[in-house]
Design a protein around this motif. Sequence first.
Motif, PDB file in Angstrom:
ATOM      1  N   UNK A  42       0.852  -1.195   0.000  1.00  0.00           N
ATOM      2  CA  UNK A  42       0.000   0.000   0.000  1.00  0.00           C
ATOM      3  C   UNK A  42       0.883   1.238   0.000  1.00  0.00           C
ATOM      4  N   UNK A  43       0.344   2.335  -0.538  1.00  0.00           N
ATOM      5  CA  UNK A  43       1.083   3.601  -0.584  1.00  0.00           C
ATOM      6  C   UNK A  43       0.045   4.739  -0.665  1.00  0.00           C
ATOM      7  N   UNK A  44       0.421   5.937  -0.245  1.00  0.00           N
ATOM      8  CA  UNK A  44      -0.576   7.021  -0.109  1.00  0.00           C
ATOM      9  C   UNK A  44      -1.053   7.617  -1.411  1.00  0.00           C
ATOM     10  N   UNK A  45      -0.163   7.805  -2.379  1.00  0.00           N
ATOM     11  CA  UNK A  45      -0.588   8.481  -3.612  1.00  0.00           C
ATOM     12  C   UNK A  45       0.440   8.227  -4.716  1.00  0.00           C
ATOM     13  N   UNK A  46       0.084   8.696  -5.916  1.00  0.00           N
ATOM     14  CA  UNK A  46       0.980   8.547  -7.052  1.00  0.00           C
ATOM     15  C   UNK A  46       0.794   7.224  -7.775  1.00  0.00           C
ATOM     16  N   UNK A  47       1.788   6.914  -8.583  1.00  0.00           N
ATOM     17  CA  UNK A  47       1.755   5.704  -9.397  1.00  0.00           C
ATOM     18  C   UNK A  47       3.052   4.913  -9.190  1.00  0.00           C
TER      19      UNK A  47
END
Length: 321
Positions: A42-47
Amino acid sequence: VIPLCCVNVSVVLGQKDWGVTYTKKSICALKGSTVKLSCSYTYPRGRVTTTFWFTKNDAEGNPVRLSDDPDYKRRVKYSWDKKKGHTLTIRDLRESDSATYKFRFITDQTGGKYTGDPGVTLSLTGLLVKVIPAGKRRTLTCSTTCTLTDNPTPTNIWYKNRQPVKKDSSSMYSISSEDADSYSCTVKGREDLRSPAVYKPKSSVSVSPSGEIVEGSSVTLTCSSDANPPVDKYTWYFQNKTFPNGFGQMYNISNFKSKDNGHYHCEAWNGRGSRNSTALMIILPDLSCDCSCRNHSGCSGSHPLSLWTHVVQEEGLHIHL
């Protein structure tokens, strides 16, 4: 971002909105087999632009991708799907593959790099037959150094002299202490990955010096054995009687005399039991014997020939003159 699901019971590793979820924290697999390591992240934002697995860093401290590591060349494969997440497949596992594997991903955001610690510990094991003496019986156990993750209670197949003798068996097999055959085992479904065979010692005796032995010289006998488990005890015999203190792999006669003429053999012991070598016969001729009675081709004239020796291996006749 919706987390990818790849496990039933899992451990989430990470901080805040960054995280890597590994299917398992540790895996035990057979050497020579194929293993799969899976995770989601999982990660907060972006690609996400880059994903890879690694076990070590280069001199600058940067992770070395397994696909670029020469130790894993042509043996690794990456795959991804929504159900299984990211999967690393390693085939033809080697003992050197025992390591901690970590997943790393990079996004298109500034500072958007993350490594899932502590990773997955992979342990490699081979199959091993352990021998447990019990009176006149021997219990053979097909064992591993760690519990196989994908097959914790395997069905075993036993082999006698390389031929299947007991299929769909437990890990234990009982034989007589007199049994001289060789035994090995495997896990059902991985018959290509067989344990080394266990067998009684197969021994032979050699003598040094290997050429002419002069009366009064030092003679060393060596018992050479092929055995699994390794030989843990030797016994030496002269004319079928044990030597005093003759319990090592080598036996030395410091002052060889005519009284020492005769048959020598060794008995080697390991967990499977013991087996005698063939006998070695050493003959030191009588000094009173002249050339004619020796009938030796190298003898001429009336002077006695220098002392000579017969060394005869009773099976497969070998004679040194």
